[in-house]
Design a protein around this motif. Structure first.
Motif, PDB file in Angstrom:
ATOM      1  N   LEU A 180      -2.607   3.300  -4.856  1.00 26.44           N
ATOM      2  CA  LEU A 180      -2.659   1.840  -4.930  1.00 26.44           C
ATOM      3  C   LEU A 180      -1.505   1.270  -5.740  1.00 26.44           C
ATOM      4  O   LEU A 180      -1.523   0.122  -6.157  1.00 26.44           O
ATOM      5  N   GLY A 181      -0.498   2.108  -5.965  1.00 22.95           N
ATOM      6  CA  GLY A 181       0.684   1.650  -6.670  1.00 22.95           C
ATOM      7  C   GLY A 181       0.608   1.737  -8.183  1.00 22.95           C
ATOM      8  O   GLY A 181       1.617   1.549  -8.861  1.00 22.95           O
ATOM      9  N   TYR A 182      -0.581   2.039  -8.736  1.00 21.99           N
ATOM     10  CA  TYR A 182      -0.681   2.059 -10.194  1.00 21.99           C
ATOM     11  C   TYR A 182      -1.631   3.130 -10.728  1.00 21.99           C
ATOM     12  O   TYR A 182      -1.649   3.394 -11.939  1.00 21.99           O
ATOM     13  N   LEU A 183      -2.411   3.788  -9.879  1.00 21.44           N
ATOM     14  CA  LEU A 183      -3.326   4.819 -10.342  1.00 21.44           C
ATOM     15  C   LEU A 183      -2.637   6.178 -10.320  1.00 21.44           C
ATOM     16  O   LEU A 183      -2.180   6.638  -9.282  1.00 21.44           O
ATOM     17  N   GLY A 184      -2.547   6.822 -11.467  1.00 24.88           N
ATOM     18  CA  GLY A 184      -1.917   8.124 -11.526  1.00 24.88           C
ATOM     19  C   GLY A 184      -0.405   8.029 -11.680  1.00 24.88           C
ATOM     20  O   GLY A 184       0.189   6.953 -11.645  1.00 24.88           O
ATOM     21  N   ASP A 185       0.207   9.194 -11.842  1.00 23.83           N
ATOM     22  CA  ASP A 185       1.655   9.267 -12.046  1.00 23.83           C
ATOM     23  C   ASP A 185       2.384   9.436 -10.716  1.00 23.83           C
ATOM     24  O   ASP A 185       1.812   9.909  -9.726  1.00 23.83           O
ATOM     25  N   PRO A 186       3.662   9.089 -10.664  1.00 25.98           N
ATOM     26  CA  PRO A 186       4.467   9.334  -9.455  1.00 25.98           C
ATOM     27  C   PRO A 186       4.514  10.827  -9.152  1.00 25.98           C
ATOM     28  O   PRO A 186       4.489  11.668 -10.058  1.00 25.98           O
TER      29      PRO A 186
END
Length: 206
Positions: A180-186
């Motif tokens: 979702l663009g913000y959950l977790g790291d890249p």
């Protein structure tokens, strides 16, 4: 006689209910779910299989090793995280090591992995990110961190005779943001990255 008829009726009702539920839940519902999956989520329902020249080479959802028959890392490929699933990346034996953070066996394994990566990539141990030397909980994580992918760029470029800048650009183009663009790291999907790498021309273009 009335009691016998009443009991027989109850049995018949139970049999009919069982037949109806078997058809609805055992046949119609699975067909419906399968149909929706194939129509709306075809790739996910079929395991997100990746193909090269029409041949399946793996699933983007299941990590795999890019090693030789002696389990040594092949320098021309980006390497995945270590795996504790079976003999390594075994989709039928998904698991972690279940070692605690102070377990001597885990610490020894991490030290050995650090040494191997240090020698393979020509970097110091303190430059190696944690995901490069620790397995995921499932042992099948198909992703690595962007830092680990970047660390491998010089070695992969040299092994393939490619411009380091071109391989670095490829890595940057394959970085995925968190859910979702913000959950977790890249993250970087190793299989997808290696497929794209294989398609690069000697001059470094895709």
């Amino acid at each position: 006689m009335t009691k016998i008829r009443g009991t027989s009726r109850q049995y018949w009702v139970a049999v009919r209910a069982m037949l109806v539920m078997t058809v609805v839940l055992g046949i119609l519902y699975p067909l419906l779910v399968t149909g929706v999956g194939q129509l709306a989520f075809n790739a996910q329902a079929n395991g997100t299989i990746r193909q090269v020249d029409g041949e399946p080479v793996g699933s983007a959802l299941i990590g795999q090793g890019f090693v030789d028959e002696d389990e040594l890392a092949l320098p021309e490929w980006f390497q995945s995280r270590p795996s504790a699933a079976g003999a390594g990346w075994d989709g039928a034996a998904s698991s972690g090591s279940n070692y605690g953070p102070e377990n001597p066996d885990l610490l020894d394994a991490i030290a050995a992995r650090q040494q191997a990566i240090s020698e393979l990539d020509g970097v110091s141990v303190d430059q190696i990110p944690a995901d490069a030397v620790t397995a995921s909980g499932s042992g099948l994580d198909p992703h690595i961190s962007p830092d680990y992918a970047r660390l491998q760029v010089p070695r992969v470029a040299e092994a393939r005779g490619l411009e380091e800048s071109a391989v670095a650009e490829l890595v940057e183009s394959r970085i995925q943001s968190g859910d979702l663009g913000y959950l977790g790291d890249p993250t970087v999907n190793v299989l997808d990255l290696n497929i794209a790498l294989q398609q690069m021309d000697p001059d470094g273009s895709n």
